[in-house]
Design a protein around this motif. Structure first.
Motif, PDB file in Angstrom:
ATOM      1  N   LYS A 105      48.747  34.191  50.128  1.00  0.00           N
ATOM      2  CA  LYS A 105      47.661  34.791  49.368  1.00  0.00           C
ATOM      3  C   LYS A 105      46.651  35.488  50.272  1.00  0.00           C
ATOM      4  O   LYS A 105      46.531  35.189  51.458  1.00  0.00           O
ATOM      5  CB  LYS A 105      46.945  33.718  48.543  1.00  0.00           C
ATOM      6  N   THR A 106      45.909  36.420  49.670  1.00  0.00           N
ATOM      7  CA  THR A 106      44.773  37.064  50.319  1.00  0.00           C
ATOM      8  C   THR A 106      43.538  36.783  49.469  1.00  0.00           C
ATOM      9  O   THR A 106      43.657  36.464  48.282  1.00  0.00           O
ATOM     10  CB  THR A 106      44.964  38.587  50.445  1.00  0.00           C
ATOM     11  N   PRO A 107      42.336  36.888  50.040  1.00  0.00           N
ATOM     12  CA  PRO A 107      41.135  36.644  49.240  1.00  0.00           C
ATOM     13  C   PRO A 107      40.909  37.759  48.215  1.00  0.00           C
ATOM     14  O   PRO A 107      41.419  38.871  48.366  1.00  0.00           O
ATOM     15  CB  PRO A 107      40.011  36.603  50.276  1.00  0.00           C
ATOM     16  N   THR A 108      40.148  37.448  47.182  1.00  0.00           N
ATOM     17  CA  THR A 108      39.823  38.425  46.156  1.00  0.00           C
ATOM     18  C   THR A 108      39.196  39.664  46.786  1.00  0.00           C
ATOM     19  O   THR A 108      38.278  39.562  47.609  1.00  0.00           O
ATOM     20  CB  THR A 108      38.839  37.819  45.143  1.00  0.00           C
ATOM     21  N   GLN A 109      39.703  40.841  46.404  1.00  0.00           N
ATOM     22  CA  GLN A 109      39.242  42.129  46.932  1.00  0.00           C
ATOM     23  C   GLN A 109      39.345  42.206  48.455  1.00  0.00           C
ATOM     24  O   GLN A 109      38.706  43.053  49.088  1.00  0.00           O
ATOM     25  CB  GLN A 109      37.805  42.427  46.466  1.00  0.00           C
ATOM     26  N   GLU A 110      40.157  41.319  49.023  1.00  0.00           N
ATOM     27  CA  GLU A 110      40.394  41.294  50.473  1.00  0.00           C
ATOM     28  C   GLU A 110      39.101  41.237  51.276  1.00  0.00           C
ATOM     29  O   GLU A 110      38.970  41.821  52.360  1.00  0.00           O
ATOM     30  CB  GLU A 110      41.245  42.490  50.901  1.00  0.00           C
TER      31      GLU A 110
END
Length: 201
Positions: A105-110
């Motif tokens: 996964k990546t964080p929300t809105q990177e």
């Protein structure tokens, strides 16, 4: 090696990361445990914590540590496969987190924090810390960096800097025995933390 500090014990949170990718044994966590087990900072209340290479967990664990321990200093430690010195990070970044964590996964809105500052610098002068390490009587070498890599290292650092930039730090260490042993890495962290504490009230 003993690092002598003042009479009042300060609380320092020291974190290392768990395994990820090619780093089945993460040198950062090995170094952190070494410092604690050898009691290299006998006059400091050192709390160590292993953090998973997981964006969501970092965003939960790091603020909780600040609240629970009320530290005078927080030092995150990570491994860098391209480092051959103790690398002291002067700042962290909010945007550009497109690399996936161990959960894919990546964080929300990177980004680390929506509407957060693009970059936050620590109030600790890392050039002074680097000088302390480089003049110590051992083979350790240190340098200052301004780019912590836009992965969990940068992400955790930004999280702490956004809580208190005056007493947050990040140190990258090389992989074990490339070139430093576990004991040398532990001693390098102790020297760095001692130097940082000198700069704090």
């Amino acid at each position: 090696m003993l690092i002598i500090m003042g009479s009042e014990k300060k609380t320092v949170i020291l974190t290392g990361f768990g395994p990820f990718g090619e780093h089945s044994v993460n040198a950062s966590w090995v170094a952190v445990q070494n410092l604690k087990q050898r009691n290299l900072l006998p006059n400091v209340n050192v709390h160590i914590e292993e953090i998973p290479v997981d964006y969501m967990k970092v965003s939960q664990i790091v603020p909780d540590l600040w609240k629970q321990k009320i530290p005078q200093l927080v030092v995150h430690v990570g491994v860098s496969g391209i480092a051959d010195k103790i690398t002291l990070e002067q700042r962290a970044h909010n945007l550009g987190y497109h690399r996936k964590d161990i959960g894919g996964k990546t964080p929300t809105q990177e980004c680390c924090q929506e509407d957060g500052e693009e970059c936050i610098c620590t109030g600790i002068d890392m050039s002074q810390v680097s000088d302390e390490i480089n003049k110590a009587d051992n083979r350790l070498e240190a340098e200052v960096s301004h780019d912590a890599g836009r992965y969990l290292c940068d992400f955790s650092y930004y999280t702490s800097l956004s809580i208190d930039r005056s007493c947050s730090a990040f140190i990258h260490v090389p992989p074990l025995n490339q070139p430093y042993t576990e004991d040398e890495l532990g001693e390098g962290l102790a020297t760095a933390i001692s130097a940082m504490l000198k700069q704090l009230p």
